[in-house]
Structures are given as C-alpha cells and as structure tokens.
Design an enzyme around this catalytic site. Structure first.
Site, PDB file in Angstrom:
ATOM      1  N   LEU A  62       0.843  -1.196   0.000  1.00 24.49           N
ATOM      2  CA  LEU A  62       0.000   0.000   0.000  1.00 24.49           C
ATOM      3  C   LEU A  62       0.875   1.242   0.000  1.00 24.49           C
ATOM      4  O   LEU A  62       1.675   1.459   0.902  1.00 24.49           O
ATOM      5  CB  LEU A  62      -0.928   0.005   1.217  1.00 24.49           C
ATOM      6  CG  LEU A  62      -1.916   1.154   1.311  1.00 24.49           C
ATOM      7  CD1 LEU A  62      -2.812   1.212   0.076  1.00 24.49           C
ATOM      8  CD2 LEU A  62      -2.758   1.037   2.557  1.00 24.49           C
ATOM      9  N   HIS A  63       0.703   2.060  -1.024  1.00 29.62           N
ATOM     10  CA  HIS A  63       1.463   3.307  -1.154  1.00 29.62           C
ATOM     11  C   HIS A  63       0.571   4.318  -1.855  1.00 29.62           C
ATOM     12  O   HIS A  63      -0.595   4.041  -2.137  1.00 29.62           O
ATOM     13  CB  HIS A  63       2.774   3.064  -1.915  1.00 29.62           C
ATOM     14  CG  HIS A  63       2.581   2.415  -3.236  1.00 29.62           C
ATOM     15  ND1 HIS A  63       2.284   3.123  -4.372  1.00 29.62           N
ATOM     16  CD2 HIS A  63       2.590   1.105  -3.592  1.00 29.62           C
ATOM     17  CE1 HIS A  63       2.146   2.275  -5.386  1.00 29.62           C
ATOM     18  NE2 HIS A  63       2.317   1.045  -4.937  1.00 29.62           N
ATOM     19  N   GLY A  64       1.090   5.488  -2.150  1.00 29.20           N
ATOM     20  CA  GLY A  64       0.299   6.594  -2.684  1.00 29.20           C
ATOM     21  C   GLY A  64      -0.537   6.270  -3.896  1.00 29.20           C
ATOM     22  O   GLY A  64      -1.713   6.634  -3.971  1.00 29.20           O
ATOM     23  N   ALA A 118      -3.368   3.979  -2.788  1.00 32.58           N
ATOM     24  CA  ALA A 118      -4.277   4.660  -1.868  1.00 32.58           C
ATOM     25  C   ALA A 118      -5.095   5.741  -2.566  1.00 32.58           C
ATOM     26  O   ALA A 118      -6.298   5.855  -2.352  1.00 32.58           O
ATOM     27  CB  ALA A 118      -3.483   5.263  -0.704  1.00 32.58           C
TER      28      ALA A 118
END
Length: 168
Positions: A13-15, A18
């Site tokens: 999960l990263h930018g 997300a």
C-alpha cells in the site's frame, strides 16, 4: 466478497494505490494479504497509516484471506487485494479466489532478479507462478495507475525470452 482488483506490488500500500486505484474502483476495503507482514507489527502499522480516508485497511495472512473470502458474512465487501509477489497471488487463486486479471504494480529489483520493465523484475519462482496464473486464462495487466494504458506482462516475458514462446 467482490474482489475489484488483485494487485501484486512489492511495495504493497502506497500513494498510487491509496489515492488512485482505491478511488477509481470504489472499494470499501483494502486487504493486504501477506504472512510476513501480518506478523510484523511495525509494517502493519505503517500500512494502516497509509490508508485513504473512508477506506478500511486490513493486514491478514493468506489462510485468513481464504476463510473470509468464502464466508458469506463478507459477501457485501468490495475489496482491493494487495499481495507482495506472484506466488501469493498464485496461492490465492489455486485455493479458489476468482479473478479475471491481476494487476502487476512493481516487483523490486535485487541481484537474483531480471528486469523486465522499469518497475518489474522477476526470478524463477515469480515466472513459475506467473506461468501457472497465465495458464488459468488470467490476464497479467501492468499499470501503475488506473489511467495508464494496459500492458500485457505475459507478452513482455515472451519477448524477453523468459517464458516459452509457443504458449499464448
């Protein structure tokens, strides 16, 4: 459970996940599925802190994912599933999780891996898992964000000579 996307990304999960994928897919849950991360309280905390507003994030081991997938109490979930590597995706599919395609985000480089794109590197274990997934008729889609044009990872692997060219 409705799986809106199964994504393989060593960053989990990263930018991009997300802010882009979760919003476009209109998911209510992001489920990070990893035996290693589920045992690591620091990584779990960091992943949960990266969650977008209004979306619940869970970090669970592989076997728990299978239990909740088949549990009718979770039928209303619209989920984005994140795994770290193709072997975990393969395990989920072998055990009954249904998807038409898998999105490949990034597979980090290390000395035992071959670069196949600017963000994807593979080793023999990855290739074996991807081969099995491809043989099930599941598309291997490469896109960093939803708006990117889709590329076929299987085609790239064939062009690089990493898989048999006779298989489509």
């Amino acid at each position: 459970m409705e799986i809106r996307l199964l994504r393989v990304d060593s960053r989990l999960l990263h930018g991009q996940v997300a802010t882009n994928w979760a919003k476009v897919l209109k998911v209510g849950r992001i489920i990070v599925v990893s035996d290693q991360v589920a045992r690591d309280n620091i990584r779990k905390t960091l992943i949960k802190q990266a969650s977008p507003p209004g979306i619940k994030v869970h970090v669970i081991p592989l076997m728990k994912m299978l239990r909740i997938y088949f549990d009718p109490r979770f039928n209303s979930f619209k989920a984005l599933i994140l795994v770290e590597d193709p072997a975990d995706a393969c395990f989920l599919i072998e055990n009954g999780i249904q998807v038409d395609q898998i999105n490949i985000g990034a597979l980090s480089f290390e000395s035992s891996r071959k670069m196949v794109t600017d963000s994807i590197s593979v080793n023999q274990k990855d290739i074996a898992a991807l081969q099995w997934i491809h043989d099930q008729g599941i598309k291997l889609d490469i896109r960093k964000v939803y708006g990117d044009s889709s590329k076929d990872l299987w085609k790239i692997l064939r062009e690089k000579g990493l898989v048999e060219t006779t298989k489509q």
